[in-house]
Design an enzyme around this catalytic site. Sequence first.
Site, PDB file in Angstrom:
ATOM      1  N   LYS A  87      25.429   4.376 -16.927  1.00  0.00           N
ATOM      2  CA  LYS A  87      24.268   5.084 -17.465  1.00  0.00           C
ATOM      3  C   LYS A  87      24.624   5.628 -18.842  1.00  0.00           C
ATOM      4  CE  LYS A  87      21.000   8.737 -16.114  1.00  0.00           C
ATOM      5  NZ  LYS A  87      20.706   9.759 -15.082  1.00  0.00           N
ATOM      6  N   SER A 162      16.203   9.293 -13.148  1.00  0.00           N
ATOM      7  CA  SER A 162      16.407   8.836 -14.501  1.00  0.00           C
ATOM      8  C   SER A 162      17.410   7.683 -14.609  1.00  0.00           C
ATOM      9  CB  SER A 162      16.896   9.996 -15.375  1.00  0.00           C
ATOM     10  OG  SER A 162      18.153  10.452 -14.915  1.00  0.00           O
ATOM     11  N   SER A 186      18.072  11.787  -9.574  1.00  0.00           N
ATOM     12  CA  SER A 186      18.150  10.697 -10.545  1.00  0.00           C
ATOM     13  C   SER A 186      19.045   9.521 -10.165  1.00  0.00           C
ATOM     14  CB  SER A 186      18.597  11.237 -11.903  1.00  0.00           C
ATOM     15  OG  SER A 186      17.525  11.844 -12.563  1.00  0.00           O
TER      16      SER A 186
END
Lengths: 493, 98
Positions: A87, A162, A186
């Site tokens: 990420k 996310s 997330s």
Amino acid sequence: MITSLNPASHTLSNHTVQSARAGLQSGAFSAVELTTAYLERIHGLNPRLNAFITVADEAALAQARAADQRIARGDTSPLLGIPLGLKDVLSTSGLRTTAGSRILENYIPVWDATVVARLRAAGAVFVGKCNTDEFAMGSTTENSGYGVTRNPHDESRVPGGSSGGPAAAVAADLCVAAIGTDTGGSVRTPAAFCGITGLKNSYGRVSRYGVLAYGSSLDSVGVLARNAMDAALVNGIIAGHDPSDATCVDIPVPNYAGEIETSTNLRGLKVGVPREYFVDGLQREVRDGIQTGIKQLEALGARIVEVSLPNTSLALSVYYMIAPAEVSSNLSRFDGVRYGLRVSGHDLVDMVCNTRTQGFGPEAKRRIMLGTYALSAGYYDAYYTRAQKVRTLIKRDFERAFEQVDVMVSPITPTTAFKIGEKADDPITMYLTDVFTVSMNLAGTCGLSVPCGKDDAGLPIGMQVMGPWMGESTVLKVAQAFQQAVGYGSYIV
Amino acid sequence: MLTPAEVERIAHLARLTITDDEKVLYARQLSQVLAYAEQLALVNVDGVAATATVLPVHSILRSGDRVSPSLSREDALRNAPRTDGISFEVPAALTDED
């Protein structure tokens, strides 16, 4: 496609960590060949899915070459030569790190996050930096400054967020596993929407040094993978004390993979079903899918009992006071002075205002202002302090529940993946996506999302397994036994 | 209910510049969230301690600190938008009127 828990180890696609390791170890393929195959798929699919913000072709191949040398020397480390996604909130030395924000469009860290350094030392290969909502603020990746990520199962739908980029990348076989972060769901929400396994670690289990901060009392690093065993293998590398992060506790790291390897039944395990998580408004197939999952756990020998988390209905309010307050503080460092974007101005304050106004997207601004308000003179006690006190009540709910049961099971989200744009204009409707996930971050506990079926439209459903603080082994054991029983780990496109 | 003027004040505190349209939009959206969070005002939190961190924290004496290598000046300046090679450069913080 449902993934086999033990895929063939001689091909260059559809690997679990274990099967890729077996292929590398047997010499069926080299790390360079494996990495090349993953990079080729990324270049083929990423223009459609937008799972990666930055693809690291050259660096990945250099890591793969180094891995091949280590393999040739007899090194059998569990992640050696394995293509992973990161990420884009994890600092990578020499590799652009944007946090999904235009304010960091050209930011190239000069150090690795501790998690990245540990994976690098373990010989993992980083194929790229995955898309995320700006500074991890969102439930869909629609708030990324680099465009939305599309759900591989239905490209008109969101992948969750996310960590939507990492989840979509794993679900589309663009990497074997990925690292995400979870501040209010997330890791778990995108894992659920994309049909993979997502582990959210306890607060303090994994170092956050070098992880671009969102809500510092809530942020945790997690793993997105094809199954519980892969998540366990990766977590065994990234977890553990780090002197560079004062919130990373010094508690020994279990051998997660070893502990769950033999988890084939759940006899003696008490599974709580929190009644507050089965509310009106739950999509019918989600409710049915979780009920079927619970029956499966019972068939594996677990005892199912109803429990109560009485303050559940307050969790979203608490979260959307505390997280914005913390982010308003954390993002104050982006002022155009030391790194990132600078937009000129006639004096210092003007330069800072222009930089932040141009650099941050709408959701970041919304949360910064919400947090600024909650922390401002005259409102601090009414909003922020009060939210922290109610947080204590939520934390106590979990402590009491875990006196009665070993784990709890619930849905991850009220619905399966929704359409891109469907909720983008209404913050409250969007925030309700997080209603079943934020409590765990407020309580600091661990948990995971495990696929447990699909809805009538063919979209994956995620079952949440919640464990106590530092109970990662337990939730992974439950997921492992469940996946062995149902015969699949994830839904890969 | 936040007014556009209040939103402008908050934006200034947050070092953000917003347009008149945005003032109206954010006033509505932030008010929605604050209205939702009003439920917290109804909770009895008498005698409840605030949770700032879930960790069992305690004070740590720093006697064991040792100097170890850290960022070089060159690396610290590497991402700076403007630098003279020694320090970060910023526009004037004070003007003649100050």
